[in-house]
Design an enzyme around this catalytic site. Sequence first.
Site, PDB file in Angstrom:
ATOM      1  CB  SER A   7      -0.892   0.024   1.251  1.00  0.00           C
ATOM      2  OG  SER A   7      -1.686   1.193   1.278  1.00  0.00           O
ATOM      3  CE  LYS A  10      -6.733   0.592   2.593  1.00  0.00           C
ATOM      4  NZ  LYS A  10      -6.740  -0.400   1.493  1.00  0.00           N
ATOM      5  CG  ASP A  22      -9.668  -4.700  -1.582  1.00  0.00           C
ATOM      6  OD1 ASP A  22      -9.274  -3.530  -1.730  1.00  0.00           O
ATOM      7  OD2 ASP A  22     -10.652  -5.155  -2.181  1.00  0.00           O
ATOM      8  CG  PHE A  80      -9.143   6.700   5.315  1.00  0.00           C
ATOM      9  CD1 PHE A  80      -9.257   5.765   4.301  1.00  0.00           C
ATOM     10  CD2 PHE A  80      -8.591   6.295   6.523  1.00  0.00           C
ATOM     11  CE1 PHE A  80      -8.836   4.455   4.480  1.00  0.00           C
ATOM     12  CE2 PHE A  80      -8.163   4.996   6.710  1.00  0.00           C
ATOM     13  CZ  PHE A  80      -8.291   4.072   5.682  1.00  0.00           C
ATOM     14  N   GLY A  81     -12.245   7.646   3.842  1.00  0.00           N
ATOM     15  CA  GLY A  81     -13.272   6.834   3.187  1.00  0.00           C
ATOM     16  C   GLY A  81     -14.658   7.178   3.698  1.00  0.00           C
ATOM     17  CE  LYS A 118     -11.088   3.668  10.924  1.00  0.00           C
ATOM     18  NZ  LYS A 118     -10.588   4.444   9.777  1.00  0.00           N
ATOM     19  NE  ARG A 157      -7.196  -0.944   6.580  1.00  0.00           N
ATOM     20  CZ  ARG A 157      -8.143  -0.035   6.324  1.00  0.00           C
ATOM     21  NH1 ARG A 157      -8.459   0.877   7.201  1.00  0.00           N
ATOM     22  NH2 ARG A 157      -8.767  -0.032   5.172  1.00  0.00           N
TER      23      ARG A 157
END
Length: 191
Positions: free
Chosen positions: A7, A12, A68, A148-149, A171, A177
């Site tokens: 990545s 991430k 992913d 994000f996202g 988080k 994740r």
Amino acid sequence: MKLIFASNNPHKIAEIRNQLPHTIEILSLEDIGCVIDIPETADTIEGNAILKADFIKRHYGYDCFADDSGLEVDALNGAPGVYSARFAGPQRSDSDNIDKLLSDLEAHTDRKANFKTVIALHLQGELHLFTGLVVGEIIAERKGNDGFGYDPVFKAIGMDKTFAELTLVEKNEISHRGKAVAELIAFLNRQ
């Protein structure tokens, strides 16, 4: 131990580095000179994680892992799913993706969704998969400035804050994740 994380997404990389013990050094794609976008052509989240890990192992020879992730919304038959990053188009804009998601959900009362992450690890000639899942709902408007996202519109079950309102530590304790990385760490600690 040194592993390549397939990545160049700084968010991430920061999340994962924050969780790993100091005995595991993570290098990004940039660190190994890989500046191309690795094709994500699989039709599943698992498939894309494997494609990315296979690419690094095949072309660079390093032990590595790739992830992913996707947001799966019940009312949208699992969409955006594998297309989460480019839901609103190839520009991969978080803001555009959230706008499209909220627009697509306007007529729906069922706002159940889950975030899913799959990590594919190539280690000593073997492939291992680790999955993390967090169930929640899509709220009607953005809240929070972190993450994000889709973080500003995703609220996990039992939480009164969106992912974008949580600290990175908070988080990581509950996220998809974070759960997948915890499985990865537990596995690496047994090696």
